[in-house]
Design an enzyme around this catalytic site. Sequence first.
Site, PDB file in Angstrom:
ATOM      1  N   HIS A 312      51.118  38.605  43.411  1.00 16.65           N
ATOM      2  CA  HIS A 312      49.695  38.598  43.574  1.00 16.65           C
ATOM      3  C   HIS A 312      49.347  39.787  42.166  1.00 16.65           C
ATOM      4  CE1 HIS A 312      45.625  39.112  44.570  1.00 16.65           C
ATOM      5  NE2 HIS A 312      45.903  40.412  44.969  1.00 16.65           N
ATOM      6  N   ASN A 313      48.258  39.543  41.591  1.00 17.70           N
ATOM      7  CA  ASN A 313      47.731  40.437  40.479  1.00 17.70           C
ATOM      8  C   ASN A 313      48.907  41.144  39.776  1.00 17.70           C
ATOM      9  OD1 ASN A 313      45.287  39.805  41.397  1.00 17.70           O
ATOM     10  ND2 ASN A 313      44.742  41.782  42.171  1.00 17.70           N
ATOM     11  N   GLU A 342      50.482  35.997  38.156  1.00 12.93           N
ATOM     12  CA  GLU A 342      48.961  35.760  38.084  1.00 12.93           C
ATOM     13  C   GLU A 342      48.555  36.492  36.800  1.00 12.93           C
ATOM     14  OE1 GLU A 342      45.279  36.073  41.289  1.00 12.93           O
ATOM     15  OE2 GLU A 342      47.008  37.059  41.646  1.00 12.93           O
ATOM     16  N   ASP A 344      44.255  37.452  35.685  1.00  5.43           N
ATOM     17  CA  ASP A 344      42.703  37.713  35.866  1.00  5.43           C
ATOM     18  C   ASP A 344      42.305  37.590  34.562  1.00  5.43           C
ATOM     19  OD1 ASP A 344      43.555  37.196  38.632  1.00  5.43           O
ATOM     20  OD2 ASP A 344      42.624  39.191  39.249  1.00  5.43           O
ATOM     21  N   HIS A 357      41.870  43.691  36.797  1.00  6.61           N
ATOM     22  CA  HIS A 357      41.233  43.417  37.846  1.00  6.61           C
ATOM     23  C   HIS A 357      39.688  43.754  37.836  1.00  6.61           C
ATOM     24  CE1 HIS A 357      41.362  43.662  42.588  1.00  6.61           C
ATOM     25  NE2 HIS A 357      41.258  42.366  42.161  1.00  6.61           N
ATOM     26  N   GLU A 391      43.393  33.033  37.194  1.00  9.28           N
ATOM     27  CA  GLU A 391      42.002  33.189  37.588  1.00  9.28           C
ATOM     28  C   GLU A 391      40.900  33.346  36.469  1.00  9.28           C
ATOM     29  OE1 GLU A 391      39.758  36.367  40.624  1.00  9.28           O
ATOM     30  OE2 GLU A 391      41.876  35.789  40.914  1.00  9.28           O
TER      31      GLU A 391
END
Length: 638
Positions: A312-313, A342, A344, A357, A391
């Site tokens: 995650h992230n 991942e 973003d 983030h 994302e």
Amino acid sequence: MVRYPFVTFTSLFTGVRDDPDVKVMMAGSTLRKVKSRSWKKPRHFRLLEDGLTIWYKSRWAGKGHSTFSVTELEAVREGHQSEVLQSTAEEFPADHCFTLVFHGRQGNLDLVADSPLEARAWIQGVRKLIHKAQTMDEKERLDQWVWDWFQKADKNKDGKMNFKEVRKLLKMMNIDMNEEHALHLFTMADRSGSGSLEIEQFVHFYKLLTQRDEVWKVFQDYSGDGEKLLLEELENFLKMEQQEGGWSTQHALELIDRYEPSDSAKKQGAMSLDGFQMYLCSQEGSIFNPEHRGLYQDMSQPLSHYFISSSHNTYLLEDQLRGQSSLEAYIQALKRGCRCVEVDAWDGSDGEPVVYHGHTWTSKILFRDIISTLKEYAFKASDFPVILSLENHCGVEQQKVMAQHLSQILGDTLLSNLLDGQMLQQLPSPQELRGKILLKAKKIGGVEDCLDETLTDEVSDEEEMANGDAAEDPPADSNKKSKSKLSRELSDLVVYCKSVHFHGFEHARSHGKCYEMSSFSESKAKRLAKETGTDFVQYNTRQLSRIYPSGLRTDSSNYNPQDMWNVGCQIVALNFQTAGLEMDLNDGLFRQNGCCGYVLKPDFMRDGNTRFTPEKPEERQGYRPLRLSIQVQYHTQV
């Protein structure tokens, strides 16, 4: 009892001590230690006489210095292969630069030499020492471990250890021992009565300190004379205790050759207590099934039939609010076998998409640099497919830039078309996708519609929510569905992992496509697992689901992944940068099957008609609970 034959470490490294590169390291060099564009300070580095310890200090530090062992190093990277050295590329030429990469979560060490010749000597010298350390046998490893503790305890570096240093050593080793008992052991080891221990006496003290009564008892149970295990006796132990079959005779001989420190015992084909304990403390004595260390599972089933190691992230090294974003985080995750990373992505100020983030103070890194890192490291630990979970917060123009970077940097590694002859009744297998990177993101229409130019380039924000950490529950006016623009170039790169909003299990059963996947927050996934567990398990037999930590976990803590695996969720994304029980469970699950990042789910979690629910496991046909009992013996002297 056979005496522990300690070997000094200068002899262990005789083969490399005369190497010209190692000689340069032992003579010492002044290298710049670089932490940022503004922090670049000279430090004197040299390799100590043990051939494994690297010592360094600044000119102004007085007696203060730092050390680390070559055994702590994983690799050496040449040139500008770190973000820090890339940022100073105009000041320091690539052939002057190198990075020491440590095992685990310890930060890297970026160094700059005064000349290419000096840099080359350190790069090659450290690599030779790493190789030597990695190829040590079990006895040499134990020797090194004992030596390391002696070095730590010998604070004044006089080659001896007094009782005050012993007490500090016990504290460092986290041994809770009465001082009177510790003094008793110290006196037993101090045969000369000098009040201090030299290395040979320290070895004796170490043996007294680490004596395992339970190991001694097992040894006595199988040894005829209480002094050694003959070949037949060791073979009997392997059959009865280790549950080994007909190959135990050959294996017993191999164990004696590998772990027995006494040459005389080896000649007798026997194993002493020292060798027995050395074997039990080795990887071969591990409770982990050795047959499961390599790739042993069927890799030809649909992707949805596997648990997939997921991050995650991935870009974060620390917390979710102010943490540093780093390419190193991707490298570390991929090296641990992670198969779903991942990004973003947000619009950058100069036309280049950036990753961080959003709406926080985390630092930013370029999207293209992440893709280049992915290209280099995706398949070093495993050649099974990597899923890039995107994302996407970018406008159409920078979405096109992302699509361009993905296509140009990854090339044929990026899967952008259906596999030849692939029917869309089920997802392809890890075996079929070997060496490929799959993009998980929103898509215009379906895979079947990729050539339909009449489709609009707008997607609903419901699908945007499917992309990540959006609000779990839609707002009250959610009936007024807004639209966001999607670049066709980026959309066309999505094949088997189309992000969609979850409309319920009934909708998925009647309308869902195997290549459509949804993301669930940990709380929503837990609720679905509790209320409709069987439906969740059935859903996960055909489609992929991704679970991510709650947005409230700003400290990058993790949820228990087992709760999600219990309903067959494949992509259970965790904060890889945060150590703890949750990552231990993740590492434990994916340690098997060659650490390839894919573990086949149990058969009852691969059956589309399964009635299994984790809330009532006893209702499953053939249910047979197993109880695992582990006895942990902890010795302390009062």
